[in-house]
Design a protein around this motif. Structure first.
Motif, mmCIF file in Angstrom:
data_model
loop_
_atom_site.group_PDB
_atom_site.id
_atom_site.type_symbol
_atom_site.label_atom_id
_atom_site.label_comp_id
_atom_site.label_asym_id
_atom_site.label_seq_id
_atom_site.Cartn_x
_atom_site.Cartn_y
_atom_site.Cartn_z
ATOM 1 N N GLN A 83 0.439 -1.774 -0.145
ATOM 2 C CA GLN A 83 0.092 -0.152 0.041
ATOM 3 C C GLN A 83 0.804 1.348 -0.128
ATOM 4 O O GLN A 83 0.260 2.484 -1.007
ATOM 5 N N THR A 84 1.931 0.762 0.506
ATOM 6 C CA THR A 84 2.943 2.329 0.547
ATOM 7 C C THR A 84 3.457 2.013 -0.043
ATOM 8 O O THR A 84 3.468 3.434 -1.015
ATOM 9 N N GLU A 85 3.948 1.292 -1.715
ATOM 10 C CA GLU A 85 4.612 1.961 -2.624
ATOM 11 C C GLU A 85 3.087 2.173 -3.404
ATOM 12 O O GLU A 85 4.000 2.770 -4.590
ATOM 13 N N LEU A 86 1.958 1.832 -3.568
ATOM 14 C CA LEU A 86 1.132 1.995 -4.396
ATOM 15 C C LEU A 86 0.806 3.762 -4.400
ATOM 16 O O LEU A 86 1.181 4.099 -5.053
ATOM 17 N N GLY A 87 0.839 4.358 -2.503
ATOM 18 C CA GLY A 87 1.172 5.693 -2.614
ATOM 19 C C GLY A 87 2.215 6.129 -3.782
ATOM 20 O O GLY A 87 1.891 7.533 -3.745
ATOM 21 N N GLN A 88 3.460 5.949 -3.232
ATOM 22 C CA GLN A 88 4.285 6.623 -3.755
ATOM 23 C C GLN A 88 4.100 6.455 -5.214
ATOM 24 O O GLN A 88 4.699 7.796 -6.043
ATOM 25 N N THR A 112 1.277 -3.326 -9.570
ATOM 26 C CA THR A 112 0.938 -2.849 -7.976
ATOM 27 C C THR A 112 -0.380 -3.262 -7.351
ATOM 28 O O THR A 112 -0.503 -4.122 -6.290
ATOM 29 N N ARG A 113 -1.530 -3.004 -8.045
ATOM 30 C CA ARG A 113 -2.755 -3.020 -7.596
ATOM 31 C C ARG A 113 -2.798 -4.447 -7.160
ATOM 32 O O ARG A 113 -3.366 -4.920 -6.647
ATOM 33 N N GLU A 114 -2.549 -5.109 -8.757
ATOM 34 C CA GLU A 114 -2.275 -6.745 -9.073
ATOM 35 C C GLU A 114 -1.920 -7.518 -7.490
ATOM 36 O O GLU A 114 -2.290 -8.585 -6.675
ATOM 37 N N ARG A 115 -0.159 -6.688 -6.767
ATOM 38 C CA ARG A 115 0.092 -8.064 -6.242
ATOM 39 C C ARG A 115 -0.640 -7.861 -4.765
ATOM 40 O O ARG A 115 -0.400 -8.258 -3.589
ATOM 41 N N LEU A 116 -1.241 -6.212 -4.540
ATOM 42 C CA LEU A 116 -1.944 -5.887 -3.459
ATOM 43 C C LEU A 116 -3.196 -7.163 -3.119
ATOM 44 O O LEU A 116 -3.104 -6.940 -1.967
ATOM 45 N N SER A 119 3.776 5.982 -18.760
ATOM 46 C CA SER A 119 3.163 4.377 -19.208
ATOM 47 C C SER A 119 4.299 3.844 -18.374
ATOM 48 O O SER A 119 3.133 3.464 -18.163
ATOM 49 N N HIS A 120 5.009 4.257 -18.380
ATOM 50 C CA HIS A 120 6.221 2.714 -16.785
ATOM 51 C C HIS A 120 5.037 3.055 -15.905
ATOM 52 O O HIS A 120 5.340 1.719 -15.473
ATOM 53 N N ALA A 121 4.882 4.032 -15.676
ATOM 54 C CA ALA A 121 4.310 4.432 -14.045
ATOM 55 C C ALA A 121 3.161 4.048 -14.160
ATOM 56 O O ALA A 121 2.305 2.432 -12.811
ATOM 57 N N GLU A 122 2.123 3.996 -15.576
ATOM 58 C CA GLU A 122 1.023 3.513 -15.220
ATOM 59 C C GLU A 122 0.954 2.028 -15.161
ATOM 60 O O GLU A 122 -0.282 1.187 -14.701
ATOM 61 N N LYS A 123 2.234 0.967 -15.977
ATOM 62 C CA LYS A 123 2.145 -0.290 -15.897
ATOM 63 C C LYS A 123 2.416 -0.723 -14.569
ATOM 64 O O LYS A 123 1.631 -1.774 -13.805
#
Length: 148
Positions: free
Chosen positions: A22-27, A97-101, A88-92
């Motif tokens: 979740q922290t990584e997702l926020g970053q 990361t959402r899948e991992r979450l 584009s890279h950040a969206e990928k």
């Protein structure tokens, strides 16, 4: 039945991993926001120079100034392409990361469920033991009453 602390430990590990993701997702979201702001600033700057190029009379400017302005506009376009690629890279990365979450959250729920089941089984066993002791005490008291 013996209390197994492993389920609690595994549930806590899964919770820690979920929190980390979740922290990584926020970053990543912050980075994406920053990249979009940069893209907007570059686009505005390019539009200003484009407008300036169209409004000023090229004959009044020196050849060197015109060349510098065009070179700068080309650099702005290159930067915008690079920012677009970074977005584009950040969206990928965001999607991954959402899948991992989601996966981590499923694992956390599973571990928490197992820990809760273990705690419930131990509580049930303790209640049965207590009930058995109470029954034994009741039988002993009944037997002692009959003997007197």
């Amino acid at each position: 039945m013996i209390e197994r602390n492993c389920w609690t430990v595994l549930a806590q590990r899964a919770q820690d991993e979920t929190t980390l993701i979740q922290t990584e997702l926020g970053q990543i979201l912050t980075r994406l926001e920053s990249l979009n702001a940069s893209k907007s600033r570059l686009q505005n700057l390019y539009d200003e120079y484009r407008k300036q190029e169209n409004t000023t009379n090229n004959s009044l400017q020196g050849m060197r100034e015109v060349m510098n302005q065009r070179q700068f506009m080309t650099q702005l376009l290159t930067l915008m392409q690079r920012v677009e690629m970074d977005i584009s890279h950040a969206e990928k990365n965001l999607a991954e990361t959402r899948e991992r979450l989601l996966s981590s959250e499923r694992e956390r729920l599973k571990m928490q469920s197992l820990a809760d089941q273990n705690a419930q089984a131990i509580l049930s066993l303790a209640e049965k033991r207590e009930q058995r002791r109470m029954d034994e005490l009741g039988v002993m008291q009944f037997n002692l009453r009959d003997d007197t």
